[in-house]
Write an enzyme that holds these catalytic residues in place. Sequence first.
Site, PDB file in Angstrom:
ATOM      1  CD1 TRP A  14      -2.146  -2.292   1.371  1.00  0.00           C
ATOM      2  CD2 TRP A  14      -3.158  -0.848   0.017  1.00  0.00           C
ATOM      3  NE1 TRP A  14      -3.236  -2.926   0.835  1.00  0.00           N
ATOM      4  CE2 TRP A  14      -3.882  -2.056   0.011  1.00  0.00           C
ATOM      5  CE3 TRP A  14      -3.612   0.213  -0.773  1.00  0.00           C
ATOM      6  CZ2 TRP A  14      -5.032  -2.236  -0.759  1.00  0.00           C
ATOM      7  CZ3 TRP A  14      -4.749   0.033  -1.527  1.00  0.00           C
ATOM      8  CH2 TRP A  14      -5.450  -1.174  -1.516  1.00  0.00           C
ATOM      9  CD  GLU A  15       3.115   3.946   2.965  1.00  0.00           C
ATOM     10  OE1 GLU A  15       3.572   4.896   2.308  1.00  0.00           O
ATOM     11  OE2 GLU A  15       2.202   4.101   3.803  1.00  0.00           O
ATOM     12  N   GLY A  16       3.838   1.414  -1.719  1.00  0.00           N
ATOM     13  CA  GLY A  16       4.500   1.519  -3.012  1.00  0.00           C
ATOM     14  C   GLY A  16       5.896   2.095  -2.831  1.00  0.00           C
TER      15      GLY A  16
END
Length: 410
Positions: A14-16
């Site tokens: 979800w951060e990438g």
Amino acid sequence: MPLTPEGWTLLKTWEGCRLSAYPDPASGGAPWTIGYGHTGAEVVPGLTISQEQAEAWLKQDATDAAGAVVRLLSGVGLTARQRDALISFCFNVGVGALERSTLRKRLMAGESAAVVIAEELPRWDKGPYGPVEGLKRRRAAEVSHLRMPEATSPQHQTKTAAQVRSDKPIQLQDAVRHHKGLAHQQEAWLQLERSLTEEQRDAFAELFRATASPSVEPSNQEAPGLIQLPVPYLSQNDSATSQGSRMCFSSCCAMAVAYLKPGAMNGPGQLDDQYLAKVQRHGDTTDASAQVATLLSLGLQARFRTDGCIDHLIEQLQRGMPCPVGWLHKGPVSAPTGGGHWSLVIGWDPAKRQFLMHDPNGEVDLVNGGYVSTTIGSGHAQRYSERNWGRRWMVEGTGTGWWIQIDQGT
């Protein structure tokens, strides 16, 4: 380590990761961010880092977030997966937000952690201009993660694996054929991937991709049962407004309106620019409620849903209704990421198990993520496979896809 292996996967997904510094979306400047959501005085415009540095900062920042969770929730009993979800949440919203949150107050008052976290996390889905699709999906993924069974001891895992091998062996080709993007299936594939060496993964990738030669491409002959609605195509990339890069949702709904209500938009300028102007009377172009309100104002019945499955889309197409769908277009198909993207389902090929998709941004790379082409018109009637696109749409498993159900008004 502050997180379980599955918790690391959740956070990194979800951060990438971006190896060049980029500005804050709200301010257009500071705070600048790099790597896995890392900020600080050392992050300045033009900075580029290595993957190793990104991983090091991630571990440091995750450790800081974990320490904040322990400090702020001292005395609260948490399972490993509940702690993972809260660390991901704290990493995303910041220590101050967690400290002031109703979530913390309820936990410190002794309420059930499972209940409180599942109820409170989804409320943190707002950006500067209202609800954000990517935040909604992230909160849903965090809640889904904490609800999954806790990992058992290594001894029990070894015994269970032995039982599976002796009682019911699994063939990987069968696993691929029956894969439906369910949460436990995703976990199993990630565990398998982590067990391979880099050399083994490279060898697999080379062999797997070698089969995708022109000589084995499926024929273009149309199969019985093919549905292809004659919906006009609109590209977000030729917008005369300043919103082109973020108006995929509006362009998709505008295509549906142009097909179902021809003549409803007859002013000057491009149809999706006209439609966007109507959306902005109700809210931001990324806001599902603003899109629904606009469709209603144009004489269509519309409802935003987050329970989408393949059968829903096919049923709508059989009724002659195109379907706007929201999905994750970045990252590999095994772990899709991104703030979300919208395209319009206009057809279905049952023989090839492919959807025909008007993608306002162009032609996507379903396997690796990103776009092959964003030139005007390149997203017209693209064929997106049920298997790969479905995993980007139903991220939390079957029946979790985001879509707009549209029907003709009375």
